[in-house]
Write a protein that holds these residues in place. Structure first.
Motif, short mmCIF file in Angstrom:
data_model
loop_
_atom_site.label_atom_id
_atom_site.label_comp_id
_atom_site.label_asym_id
_atom_site.label_seq_id
_atom_site.Cartn_x
_atom_site.Cartn_y
_atom_site.Cartn_z
N GLY A 176 46.90 48.09 34.31
CA GLY A 176 47.27 47.73 35.67
C GLY A 176 47.19 48.92 36.61
O GLY A 176 46.77 48.78 37.77
N LYS B 66 40.80 49.77 42.74
CA LYS B 66 40.82 49.02 43.99
C LYS B 66 40.91 49.96 45.20
O LYS B 66 40.40 49.64 46.27
CB LYS B 66 41.97 48.02 43.99
N GLU C 186 43.51 49.59 37.25
CA GLU C 186 42.96 48.56 38.15
C GLU C 186 43.34 48.85 39.60
O GLU C 186 42.51 48.73 40.52
CB GLU C 186 43.48 47.18 37.74
N ALA C 187 44.59 49.27 39.82
CA ALA C 187 45.04 49.61 41.18
C ALA C 187 44.26 50.80 41.73
O ALA C 187 43.88 50.82 42.90
CB ALA C 187 46.53 49.90 41.17
N THR D 163 51.96 50.75 43.88
CA THR D 163 51.68 51.12 45.27
C THR D 163 50.79 52.35 45.28
O THR D 163 50.93 53.25 44.43
CB THR D 163 52.96 51.41 46.06
N LYS E 254 54.88 50.16 33.84
CA LYS E 254 53.65 49.45 34.20
C LYS E 254 52.52 49.85 33.27
O LYS E 254 52.31 51.04 33.00
CB LYS E 254 53.28 49.77 35.66
N GLU F 212 50.44 46.11 45.20
CA GLU F 212 49.92 44.92 44.53
C GLU F 212 50.24 44.99 43.04
O GLU F 212 50.02 46.03 42.40
CB GLU F 212 48.40 44.82 44.74
N ASN F 213 50.80 43.92 42.51
CA ASN F 213 51.06 43.81 41.07
C ASN F 213 51.88 44.96 40.51
O ASN F 213 51.59 45.50 39.44
CB ASN F 213 49.74 43.70 40.28
N GLY F 214 52.90 45.36 41.26
CA GLY F 214 53.81 46.38 40.75
C GLY F 214 53.33 47.81 40.89
O GLY F 214 53.90 48.72 40.30
N CYS G 79 55.04 52.96 41.00
CA CYS G 79 54.83 51.77 40.17
C CYS G 79 56.13 51.29 39.57
O CYS G 79 57.12 52.03 39.50
CB CYS G 79 53.81 52.06 39.06
N ARG G 80 56.11 50.05 39.14
CA ARG G 80 57.22 49.49 38.40
C ARG G 80 57.36 50.23 37.08
O ARG G 80 56.37 50.61 36.47
CB ARG G 80 56.97 48.00 38.16
#
Length: 380
Positions: free
Chosen positions: A267, A274, A270-271, A367, A263, A363-365, A259-260
């Motif tokens: 977020g 998903k 949520e990842a 992986t 983060k 997605e959105n920072g 991740c970024r």
């Protein structure tokens, strides 16, 4: 294992102390409470209040006294066989040990046998599958450290076996040994497989399941219909080969994450969700989260680890570089971390160089990737 005992008389205290001593020799923590004005250090609260306090934080409760006392004391707190602790009742003289509640998943039957051995008592187990020495899906799940879903179907499995009917058994994982009496190995569509009972099944290939496994053991018996109920050992929520399917879910998956920096936890969560939604995997099938050691203090991943109640493990750049296999390279990730891929490599390494089930998704920072360690079923 943490066990809370309670007694109501001097004779019961002697029995309780003998049992505590035996349990502690077996490495089991056991604490004896007393409830009687004739015994020193008697608890002040009611037996029901004592049970209410012990119910959520004990592996087992043992009442040394009348069965009626135990029943009335635990009645307000009994919720589900998936969550209730084991409850035993022992007469104050230590002659009989009764498995009262959570015989299988809670381990009351097994504990009753152990307690009876210590006290030289008679174990009293009333579970039908135990009495008839039949396969019990909840015992199977517990022994293999699996989660179990659809307890209503599990009851149907037991009822069918006790009635002498066949029950289907499907597994996404390799199966070794002879299936217990009454179980019929089936394919992913719930169709029986010829001669499956006589084969020792092995699959040296990667996680791919009993679909391939069954095809290696003989052709499908086209003239036989699907069984009405069965057991599926799976990590997929959609795996329901039988009209009534009990799903047994092993913890064998690793969620690899990158991740970024910084983060947010929302977020990250949520990842992760998903990942479950895309792949249809059970959250309960995940045993750990993995990443590079640069992320060991990443609060978003630590929060996910806490929420999912699984460990977060990390590896050095050099450890990740040495993981065998082909991975999705990223020049940017290599520039930041020194390794071309974090999520796939860490997932595979954490799973004991297992199989990569889901490749890198970013997605959105964040992986993610999923890997499965080798896991198999063995019937004696």
């Amino acid at each position: 294992m943490k066990i809370a005992l309670i007694c109501f008389s001097l004779t019961g205290q002697e029995t309780g102390e003998k049992l505590c001593c035996g349990l502690e020799k077996a490495g089991i923590t056991a604490v004896l409470a007393k409830k009687s004005k004739y015994l020193p250090d008697s608890i002040k609260v009611s037996t029901s209040a004592w049970a209410g306090k012990k119910f959520p934080d004990s592996d087992a409760l043992i009442f040394i006294g009348a069965t009626g006392i135990a029943v009335r004391s635990i009645a307000p707190y009994v919720a589900s066989k998936k969550s209730d602790p084991a409850v035993l009742v022992i007469d104050e003289c230590g002659r009989f040990v009764i498995s009262l509640l959570s015989g299988h998943l809670g381990g009351a039957n097994e504990l009753a046998l152990k307690a009876a051995e210590i006290l030289h008592a008679v174990p009293v187990v009333t579970t039908a599958t135990d009495l008839h020495e039949r396969f019990a899906v909840d015992v199977f799940a517990k022994k293999n450290y699996c989660s179990i879903f659809n307890m209503k179907a599990a009851k149907e499995v037991s009822a069918a076996l006790l009635a002498g009917k066949n029950v289907g058994f499907y597994s996404e994982f390799p199966v070794e040994g002879k299936l217990p009496e009454g179980l019929v190995l089936c394919d992913e569509y719930g169709k029986p497989v010829r001669h499956a009972q006589d084969d020792i099944l092995k699959d040296e290939e990667s996680f791919g399941g009993c679909g391939d496994l069954c095809r290696n053991t003989g052709s499908i018996m086209a003239d036989e219909a699907k069984t009405d109920c069965g057991v599926a050992v799976t990590v997929h929520t959609s795996c329901r080969p039988f009209p009534s399917t009990t799903q047994v879910v092993p913890k064998c998956l690793t969620l690899g994450m990158g991740c970024r920096k910084g983060k947010d936890a929302e977020g990250i969560a949520e990842a992760a969700q998903k990942v479950l939604d895309r792949s249809g995997l059970y959250k309960e099938a995940f045993e750990q989260i993995a990443s590079i050691d640069l992320k060991k203090d990443e609060q978003g991943i630590l929060s996910l680890s806490e929420n999912w109640q699984i460990p977060f493990v990390t590896y050095t750049e050099n450890e990740l570089k040495q993981v065998p296999g082909e991975f999705t390279p990223s020049p940017f990730v290599k520039k930041i971390t020194g390794v071309d891929n974090v999520c796939e490599r860490s997932a595979v390494l954490a799973s004991g160089n297992g199989s990569l089930l889901q490749k890198k998704h970013g997605e959105n920072g964040v992986t993610t990737a999923v890997a499965a360690r080798e896991w198999r079923i063995h019937f004696e």
